[in-house]
Design a protein around this motif. Structure first.
Motif, PDB file in Angstrom:
ATOM      1  N   PRO A  57       0.826  -1.221   0.000  1.00 44.67           N
ATOM      2  CA  PRO A  57       0.000   0.000   0.000  1.00 44.67           C
ATOM      3  C   PRO A  57       0.856   1.265   0.000  1.00 44.67           C
ATOM      4  O   PRO A  57       0.398   2.310  -0.446  1.00 44.67           O
ATOM      5  CB  PRO A  57      -0.803  -0.107   1.295  1.00 44.67           C
ATOM      6  CG  PRO A  57      -0.587  -1.480   1.824  1.00 44.67           C
ATOM      7  CD  PRO A  57       0.656  -2.021   1.213  1.00 44.67           C
ATOM      8  N   ASP A  58       2.088   1.157   0.483  1.00 49.58           N
ATOM      9  CA  ASP A  58       2.966   2.328   0.483  1.00 49.58           C
ATOM     10  C   ASP A  58       3.930   2.307  -0.695  1.00 49.58           C
ATOM     11  O   ASP A  58       4.943   2.997  -0.683  1.00 49.58           O
ATOM     12  CB  ASP A  58       3.788   2.379   1.791  1.00 49.58           C
ATOM     13  CG  ASP A  58       2.888   2.324   3.006  1.00 49.58           C
ATOM     14  OD1 ASP A  58       1.762   2.859   2.916  1.00 49.58           O
ATOM     15  OD2 ASP A  58       3.286   1.736   4.028  1.00 49.58           O
ATOM     16  N   GLY A  59       3.618   1.491  -1.692  1.00 51.32           N
ATOM     17  CA  GLY A  59       4.572   1.286  -2.791  1.00 51.32           C
ATOM     18  C   GLY A  59       4.297   2.160  -3.992  1.00 51.32           C
ATOM     19  O   GLY A  59       4.730   1.821  -5.097  1.00 51.32           O
ATOM     20  N   MET A  60       3.585   3.259  -3.839  1.00 52.47           N
ATOM     21  CA  MET A  60       3.337   4.202  -4.933  1.00 52.47           C
ATOM     22  C   MET A  60       2.671   3.526  -6.133  1.00 52.47           C
ATOM     23  O   MET A  60       2.867   3.961  -7.255  1.00 52.47           O
ATOM     24  CB  MET A  60       4.652   4.831  -5.410  1.00 52.47           C
ATOM     25  CG  MET A  60       5.660   5.104  -4.334  1.00 52.47           C
ATOM     26  SD  MET A  60       5.799   6.815  -3.917  1.00 52.47           S
ATOM     27  CE  MET A  60       6.245   7.580  -5.447  1.00 52.47           C
ATOM     28  N   GLY A  61       1.909   2.487  -5.906  1.00 53.03           N
ATOM     29  CA  GLY A  61       1.207   1.848  -7.021  1.00 53.03           C
ATOM     30  C   GLY A  61       2.047   0.866  -7.805  1.00 53.03           C
ATOM     31  O   GLY A  61       1.556   0.246  -8.740  1.00 53.03           O
ATOM     32  N   PHE A  62       3.311   0.728  -7.441  1.00 52.48           N
ATOM     33  CA  PHE A  62       4.154  -0.240  -8.148  1.00 52.48           C
ATOM     34  C   PHE A  62       3.788  -1.659  -7.735  1.00 52.48           C
ATOM     35  O   PHE A  62       3.288  -1.878  -6.623  1.00 52.48           O
ATOM     36  CB  PHE A  62       5.628   0.018  -7.829  1.00 52.48           C
ATOM     37  CG  PHE A  62       6.206   1.176  -8.578  1.00 52.48           C
ATOM     38  CD1 PHE A  62       6.798   0.977  -9.809  1.00 52.48           C
ATOM     39  CD2 PHE A  62       6.149   2.456  -8.061  1.00 52.48           C
ATOM     40  CE1 PHE A  62       7.331   2.048 -10.512  1.00 52.48           C
ATOM     41  CE2 PHE A  62       6.672   3.524  -8.765  1.00 52.48           C
ATOM     42  CZ  PHE A  62       7.265   3.325  -9.985  1.00 52.48           C
ATOM     43  N   PRO A  63       4.034  -2.636  -8.592  1.00 54.87           N
ATOM     44  CA  PRO A  63       3.710  -4.014  -8.228  1.00 54.87           C
ATOM     45  C   PRO A  63       4.676  -4.521  -7.161  1.00 54.87           C
ATOM     46  O   PRO A  63       5.775  -4.002  -7.014  1.00 54.87           O
ATOM     47  CB  PRO A  63       3.898  -4.782  -9.534  1.00 54.87           C
ATOM     48  CG  PRO A  63       4.870  -3.976 -10.316  1.00 54.87           C
ATOM     49  CD  PRO A  63       4.622  -2.548  -9.933  1.00 54.87           C
ATOM     50  N   GLY A  64       4.254  -5.578  -6.457  1.00 55.46           N
ATOM     51  CA  GLY A  64       5.119  -6.169  -5.444  1.00 55.46           C
ATOM     52  C   GLY A  64       4.615  -5.868  -4.042  1.00 55.46           C
ATOM     53  O   GLY A  64       4.048  -4.806  -3.783  1.00 55.46           O
ATOM     54  N   SER A  65       4.852  -6.821  -3.142  1.00 54.89           N
ATOM     55  CA  SER A  65       4.360  -6.667  -1.781  1.00 54.89           C
ATOM     56  C   SER A  65       5.322  -5.818  -0.959  1.00 54.89           C
ATOM     57  O   SER A  65       6.371  -5.404  -1.434  1.00 54.89           O
ATOM     58  CB  SER A  65       4.219  -8.039  -1.132  1.00 54.89           C
ATOM     59  OG  SER A  65       5.497  -8.555  -0.834  1.00 54.89           O
ATOM     60  N   ARG A  66       4.944  -5.582   0.284  1.00 53.57           N
ATOM     61  CA  ARG A  66       5.880  -5.002   1.241  1.00 53.57           C
ATOM     62  C   ARG A  66       7.103  -5.889   1.339  1.00 53.57           C
ATOM     63  O   ARG A  66       7.004  -7.096   1.147  1.00 53.57           O
ATOM     64  CB  ARG A  66       5.237  -4.984   2.622  1.00 53.57           C
ATOM     65  CG  ARG A  66       4.480  -3.762   2.951  1.00 53.57           C
ATOM     66  CD  ARG A  66       3.971  -3.839   4.375  1.00 53.57           C
ATOM     67  NE  ARG A  66       2.685  -3.166   4.477  1.00 53.57           N
ATOM     68  CZ  ARG A  66       2.552  -1.838   4.492  1.00 53.57           C
ATOM     69  NH1 ARG A  66       3.612  -1.077   4.443  1.00 53.57           N
ATOM     70  NH2 ARG A  66       1.356  -1.287   4.563  1.00 53.57           N
ATOM     71  N   ASN A  67       8.232  -5.292   1.673  1.00 53.45           N
ATOM     72  CA  ASN A  67       9.422  -6.101   1.846  1.00 53.45           C
ATOM     73  C   ASN A  67       9.445  -6.667   3.258  1.00 53.45           C
ATOM     74  O   ASN A  67       9.672  -5.944   4.222  1.00 53.45           O
ATOM     75  CB  ASN A  67      10.681  -5.275   1.572  1.00 53.45           C
ATOM     76  CG  ASN A  67      11.884  -6.161   1.398  1.00 53.45           C
ATOM     77  OD1 ASN A  67      12.121  -7.059   2.196  1.00 53.45           O
ATOM     78  ND2 ASN A  67      12.637  -5.933   0.342  1.00 53.45           N
ATOM     79  N   ILE A  68       9.179  -7.968   3.343  1.00 53.55           N
ATOM     80  CA  ILE A  68       9.081  -8.616   4.653  1.00 53.55           C
ATOM     81  C   ILE A  68      10.432  -8.599   5.359  1.00 53.55           C
ATOM     82  O   ILE A  68      10.540  -8.310   6.544  1.00 53.55           O
ATOM     83  CB  ILE A  68       8.584 -10.063   4.479  1.00 53.55           C
ATOM     84  CG1 ILE A  68       7.182 -10.052   3.857  1.00 53.55           C
ATOM     85  CG2 ILE A  68       8.582 -10.801   5.806  1.00 53.55           C
ATOM     86  CD1 ILE A  68       6.705 -11.410   3.437  1.00 53.55           C
ATOM     87  N   ALA A  69      11.482  -8.917   4.605  1.00 49.25           N
ATOM     88  CA  ALA A  69      12.800  -9.035   5.218  1.00 49.25           C
ATOM     89  C   ALA A  69      13.292  -7.704   5.770  1.00 49.25           C
ATOM     90  O   ALA A  69      13.960  -7.655   6.800  1.00 49.25           O
ATOM     91  CB  ALA A  69      13.794  -9.591   4.203  1.00 49.25           C
ATOM     92  N   ARG A  70      12.961  -6.611   5.098  1.00 46.89           N
ATOM     93  CA  ARG A  70      13.494  -5.312   5.507  1.00 46.89           C
ATOM     94  C   ARG A  70      12.576  -4.570   6.471  1.00 46.89           C
ATOM     95  O   ARG A  70      13.047  -3.910   7.385  1.00 46.89           O
ATOM     96  CB  ARG A  70      13.715  -4.420   4.285  1.00 46.89           C
ATOM     97  CG  ARG A  70      14.839  -4.857   3.393  1.00 46.89           C
ATOM     98  CD  ARG A  70      14.964  -3.933   2.186  1.00 46.89           C
ATOM     99  NE  ARG A  70      15.306  -2.571   2.599  1.00 46.89           N
ATOM    100  CZ  ARG A  70      16.553  -2.170   2.858  1.00 46.89           C
ATOM    101  NH1 ARG A  70      17.538  -3.015   2.738  1.00 46.89           N
ATOM    102  NH2 ARG A  70      16.789  -0.928   3.214  1.00 46.89           N
ATOM    103  N   ASP A  71      11.249  -4.668   6.215  1.00 44.33           N
ATOM    104  CA  ASP A  71      10.335  -3.757   6.907  1.00 44.33           C
ATOM    105  C   ASP A  71       9.417  -4.431   7.926  1.00 44.33           C
ATOM    106  O   ASP A  71       8.549  -3.786   8.480  1.00 44.33           O
ATOM    107  CB  ASP A  71       9.467  -3.024   5.861  1.00 44.33           C
ATOM    108  CG  ASP A  71      10.317  -2.311   4.831  1.00 44.33           C
ATOM    109  OD1 ASP A  71      11.447  -1.936   5.198  1.00 44.33           O
ATOM    110  OD2 ASP A  71       9.879  -2.152   3.691  1.00 44.33           O
ATOM    111  N   PHE A  72       9.556  -5.720   8.139  1.00 46.88           N
ATOM    112  CA  PHE A  72       8.606  -6.400   9.004  1.00 46.88           C
ATOM    113  C   PHE A  72       9.353  -7.473   9.798  1.00 46.88           C
ATOM    114  O   PHE A  72       9.247  -8.665   9.499  1.00 46.88           O
ATOM    115  CB  PHE A  72       7.504  -7.014   8.132  1.00 46.88           C
ATOM    116  CG  PHE A  72       6.333  -7.540   8.904  1.00 46.88           C
ATOM    117  CD1 PHE A  72       6.147  -7.272  10.253  1.00 46.88           C
ATOM    118  CD2 PHE A  72       5.377  -8.307   8.250  1.00 46.88           C
ATOM    119  CE1 PHE A  72       5.056  -7.765  10.938  1.00 46.88           C
ATOM    120  CE2 PHE A  72       4.281  -8.803   8.933  1.00 46.88           C
ATOM    121  CZ  PHE A  72       4.120  -8.529  10.275  1.00 46.88           C
TER     122      PHE A  72
END
Lengths: 363, 310, 358
Positions: A175-190
């Motif tokens: 949702p914070d990816g500016m509309g680009f494809p791909g999920s949140r980065n689990i390894a970095r942000d979660f």
């Protein structure tokens, strides 16, 4: 005068150990000729591929990378080997890997940004479940309706890829990816959902640990457990298996299910760790390469461990050869193909004795 | 010509383009069927197709003759399959792994060979309007205005069917595939028969690949067969190892692939995600229906290593 | 945990020193490609950019590259290995390399990174992309004028902002010169599958389209159009001039060379700074390929005038009044779209039929 092959009663342990070495030497010669023809220094190219990832200037980095690359290959190949041994052909591990990653990441991201120690274990279960469920489609179709599992498992790879693309641009999109494809980065942000490097610089993450456990588990299963015996019997003597009390349906559900679950696990560990996120091109062929690894390891858990490491070595070494001396990726593929040919061809010496002469000798 | 209209889709044009779309898989699958009927599983179809694609294109460009290109592609496919044949038949290697290695090998080889041909345009294969037949209303344009390879592929289906059903070599080939020990005991040369079948499979895969690079696209780019070889393998299973069903399977798969794009283009309100998965799902569904009738037909010795223990 | 972190830091430092020590030689520029250099499209053009760097600097710069690098863990390794091999600046040329590039950039602060089409920056990480939608505006104008059936076919790849921007821009400008125009869109769900692209082009032609736009990289649609006859196409990513003068009547060319040369020069001069470049026709990152003689002179002149206006910054392709597909107002009269909205564009403008898949 004629060459004759004579089957050995049991594969020769000595030759089994020696043939891979011979195969690698043969590949070095044939590959060297190819590299020379492409205008590279053959000795340098071969050193970069086989030696540098282990002992070269950046070995402290690349050795860890070997494990990162080999982990999923071994994990998937172990699962596949159970089915292959029983004569059940799951060639859709790539799809099970994708679905495991999607389901596992989906479960994890549903809790974002909750920090709880329970999230990662839950994701592991979800990843295994996803892969298992995807493998249950060919399994149930085969046990209930007699549908061939080769076709169904393979076709489901493409369906899984479409689901992956759809998830990357839809439901799981960051949702914070500016509309680009791909999920949140689990390894970095979660962090609660991440599968981090357990000891810095070694490349060891939970997926590598799981691969090692799977190797031991498969070894025990195949040598000590009734199920292992049934699997071998079903593969080697299907008719005898039926008389011997093997229930084929159970076997199909078990082996396909295990294959799917392990592939799903591999996908989950990859998405939560080294890859970090779900994206359209998340899968990179581990599910197919693992089939080669399984057979290269002669469907034996320890063999698969070694085969997985060797494949990983050629990948990492091949990448180095691209970066260091500008070798085209195609030449590396060709080289890998050669290595596999030699390894597979040399197996003949482990299983057969070669005799010269006209007279036929009874074994 | 707008007689048969399905929604907003012209069925006639659809049928015509599905024949073209299906031809590469049909050719490759037919070859693989013969290989598997002989008891050999060669998973290297993709590698042989892509090699056929690049060699066919290169020769087609250099000779300005697509026909020579196709011949060269068949030869290249057969040569590559010979590698597989020698290793699996004489050195008794595992067929699944060797086939996959062949795919890797073929992909690498083709992109090295193809470097000089990127961005080059080839001479195209002319359409063959079969006299009289192509003027038949409705059916004429669907069936009789294609390039020669489309007809050849259908002829090949009939030829393979007749060969396997009615000829003595065909019978021997099937016997070798069903039970190689028995065939050997009867005095048939198991390895030789299999090697010939493998060569045929390679040649057909090469033709299928060349159809992609010379007719269907036509151009050369790395990896351009984009997985068609895998579909061909699936079609053989779908067909329960029967030649005529290979035709049905290939046309079904090709047909749904083309149809889903047509449905999108026509703006039909079905989500694209479902449409783009439909060729695979429909193939599974139809196979399920077929398997309800309990027919399998996998050759008995498929994939097993033969060793003549005399 | 702290121990682990400091260990990680120490390793990174040690590796970083190795990278710095190697930087004595000529400046080394690395390129990470998502496809093979022979794909004839996206990666091919980035590689042309690399070759332009080599030609421009001669022996002063050495370039290295790795092709067909999968996104994720493989990308992170490939980038790291380039740093270890002594690269001073590394261009990662696919959106999917964003997080891997960020991760490596954090570890090696003295190496410069440039990521294509992403949005995450750092002191040693810049981003760059091209305003392809400016080229689409020119294409749309030509397409709207050239169509006789008033049906324009569009082969789309994946439903991402980049592709949606292109569709919208082409539609707006086709509609402007031809109010009756209708777009038919096929989502191929692939960047590269020549056979599928050929089928998609045929399906669109069968649906009455006589101009085809594509956002996939192969020339297969060009060939399909050539076979059908009386159908026009545009080159994508590369010029595809082998199909000129017809069916290919113009093209959008990705022209990365000048940017790569400028950035490498900045590294040599020691003036490199993190940037966020989004260049279009004006600076030459997007080039409009030769408009062929199949296009009437007045249409050609009109398209070239639009191109020049965009290049001069006098005209923005997304200028109001524009409504969204559902009829709600997006841009008021005279208002232009801001880059933030454009970067994440996820809706069609009014008049386009169908839904964006998700």
């Amino acid at each position: 005068m004629k060459l004759k092959l004579e089957r050995r009663a049991a594969p020769s342990a000595l030759v089994s150990g020696a043939t891979p070495v011979l195969a690698v030497i043969a590949t070095m010669i044939a590959g060297g000729v190819m590299f020379w023809a492409l205008g590279a220094n053959p000795a340098e190219a071969i050193r970069i591929i086989f030696w540098d990832p282990l002992f070269g200037d950046f070995a402290s980095y690349t050795r860890g990378q070997l494990l990162i690359k080999a982990g999923p290959l071994i994990l998937i190949a172990i699962g596949l080997s159970l089915g292959f041994k029983a004569g059940i052909w799951n060639i859709g591990a790539e799809g099970q890997y994708i679905i495991g990653a999607v389901v596992g990441a989906g479960v994890g991201l549903a809790f974002y940004p909750t920090e709880s120690r329970l999230i990662f274990p839950l994701m592991v279960l979800a990843g295994a479940f996803g892969g298992w469920a995807w493998a249950m489609i060919p399994a149930l179709l085969k046990t209930r309706l007699g549908t061939n599992e080769i076709l169904v498992s393979l076709m489901l790879v493409y369906v899984a890829q479409n689901i992956l693309a759809s998830m990357s641009t839809g439901l799981l999109r960051n949702p914070d990816g500016m509309g680009f494809p791909g999920s949140r980065n689990i390894a970095r942000d979660f962090p609660a959902a991440a599968n981090p490097e357990l000891i810095a610089g070694t490349g060891i993450h939970w997926g590598v640990v799981a691969a090692l456990i799977a190797v031991i588990f498969a070894y025990v299963l195949m040598t000590r457990h009734r199920m292992g015996f049934q699997i071998r019997l079903a593969g080697e003597a299907p008719k005898a298996a039926r008389f011997g009390g093997v229930r084929p349906r159970r076997l199909i559900l078990f082996t396909l299910g295990m294959g799917g679950a392990l592939a799903g696990l591999a996908g989950l560990f990859e998405v939560a760790g080294p890859a970090g996120q779900i994206s359209i091109d998340f899968n990179s062929g581990y599910g197919f390469t693992a089939i080669i690894v399984a057979f290269l390891g002669r469907l034996h858990p320890l063999g698969i461990l070694l085969a997985g490491l060797l494949m990983a070595l050629t990948y990492i070494g091949g990448e180095l050869a691209q970066t260091m001396i500008g070798m085209p990726a195609a030449a590396i593929q060709l080289f890998q193909g050669m290595l596999l040919f030699f390894l597979l061809a040399m197996d003949v010496f482990a299983n057969y004795r070669i005799r010269l002469g006209r007279t036929e000798v009874k074994a | 010509m707008q007689i048969m209209i399905f929604g907003q889709i012209d069925l006639i044009l659809l049928l015509a383009s599905l024949m073209v779309a299906s031809t590469p898989i049909l050719l490759a699958a037919l070859g693989e069927l013969v290989v598997e009927k002989a008891g050999v599983l060669n998973l290297g179809v993709e590698g042989m197709m892509i090699t056929g694609a690049v060699v066919g294109f290169a020769v087609g460009v250099n000779t300005q003759s697509p026909a020579v290109g196709f011949l060269a592609a068949a030869l290249a496919g057969a040569l590559l399959s010979l590698l597989f044949g020698l290793i699996t038949q004489y050195l008794k290697s595992n067929q699944v792994a060797t086939g996959l290695a062949l795919t890797l090998f073929g992909l690498g080889l083709s992109s090295l060979l193809g470097k000089p041909y990127e961005g080059v345009k080839a001479a195209t294969l002319g359409k063959m309007h079969l006299p009289f037949l192509s003027d038949i209303p409705v059916l004429g344009p669907i069936l009789f205005r294609h390039d020669p390879m489309v007809y050849l592929s259908i002829l090949a289906v009939v030829a393979v069917w007749a060969f396997l059903t009615y000829t003595r070599p065909g019978l021997i080939l099937r016997a070798v595939g069903e039970n190689h020990e028995a065939a050997h005991a009867l005095g048939y040369k198991v390895v030789r028969v299999r090697l010939l079948a493998i060569l045929f499979g390679g040649a057909m895969a090469g033709l299928g690949g060349a159809y992609v690079s010379l007719v269907r696209v036509p151009q050369w780019t790395e990896g351009m067969t984009a997985g068609a070889g895998w579909i061909a393998l699936a079609i053989v299973v779908f067909a329960s190892w029967r030649p005529l069903r290979v035709l049905i399977g290939a046309y079904l798969f090709g047909g749904v692939s083309v149809l889903q794009l047509n449905l999108q283009a026509a703006g039909v309100a079905i989500p694209v995600e479902y449409l783009s998965s439909s060729p695979y799902l429909v193939t599974i569904l139809v196979l399920v229906i077929i398997s309800l009738r309990g027919q399998h037909g996998a050759p008995g010795s498929l994939g097993r290593i033969f060793h003549a223990s005399s | 945990m702290n121990l682990l972190k400091s260990l990680a830091g120490a390793t990174a430092l040690a590796l970083g020193l190795a990278g710095a020590a190697a930087a004595q030689d000529p400046v080394k520029a690395g390129f990470i490609y998502v496809g093979p250099v022979g794909d004839g499209g996206w990666t091919y053009e980035h590689n042309q950019g690399r070759l332009a760097v080599e030609e421009h600097f001669g022996d002063a710069v050495e370039t290295i590259f790795q092709e067909s690098v999968p996104e994720g863990a493989d990308a992170e390794r490939a980038i790291t290995q380039m740093v270890l091999a002594g690269a001073d600046i590394i261009f990662t040329t696919s959106f999917g390399y964003m997080d891997p590039t960020v991760a490596v950039a954090e570890k090696f602060p003295e190496v410069k990174f440039e990521h294509a089409t992403g949005y995450k920056t750092a002191p040693n990480l810049g981003v760059y992309s091209a305003r392809f939608y400016e080229g689409r505006a020119v294409q749309g104008t030509i397409a709207g004028r050239m169509t006789k059936s008033n049906i324009i076919g569009y082969i789309a790849s994946f439903p991402i902002p980049e592709v949606i921007r292109g569709i919208n821009s082409a539609y707006i400008h086709a509609k402007k010169v031809n109010p009756d125009v209708q777009f038919k869109i096929v989502w191929a769900y692939t960047w590269f599958d020549p056979a599928k692209e050929a089928d998609a082009a045929k399906a669109l032609i069968e649906q009455g389209a006589d101009v085809i736009l594509q956002h996939t990289d192969s020339t297969a649609p060009q060939a399909a159009a050539a076979e059908a006859g009386n159908v026009f196409t545009f080159g994508q990513a590369s010029d595809m001039s082998e199909y000129a003068p017809s069916p290919r009547i113009s093209s959008i060319i990705d022209n990365w060379g000048p940017y790569y040369i400028a950035r490498v020069q900045a590294v040599i001069d020691g003036t490199w700074e993190s940037d966020n470049t989004w260049d279009g026709i004006g600076p030459g990152m997007v080039k409009i390929g030769e408009i062929s003689d199949a296009v009437p002179a007045e249409v050609k002149a009109e398209a070239e005038a639009l191109r020049d206006k965009i290049a001069a910054g006098e005209y923005h392709p997304f200028t109001g009044p524009l409504n969204k597909q559902d009829g709600s107002v997006w841009l008021a009269e005279g208002e232009t779209a801001d880059d933030g909205t454009l970067a994440g564009l996820d809706f069609y403008v009014e008049g386009i039929e169908g839904e964006i898949p998700n």
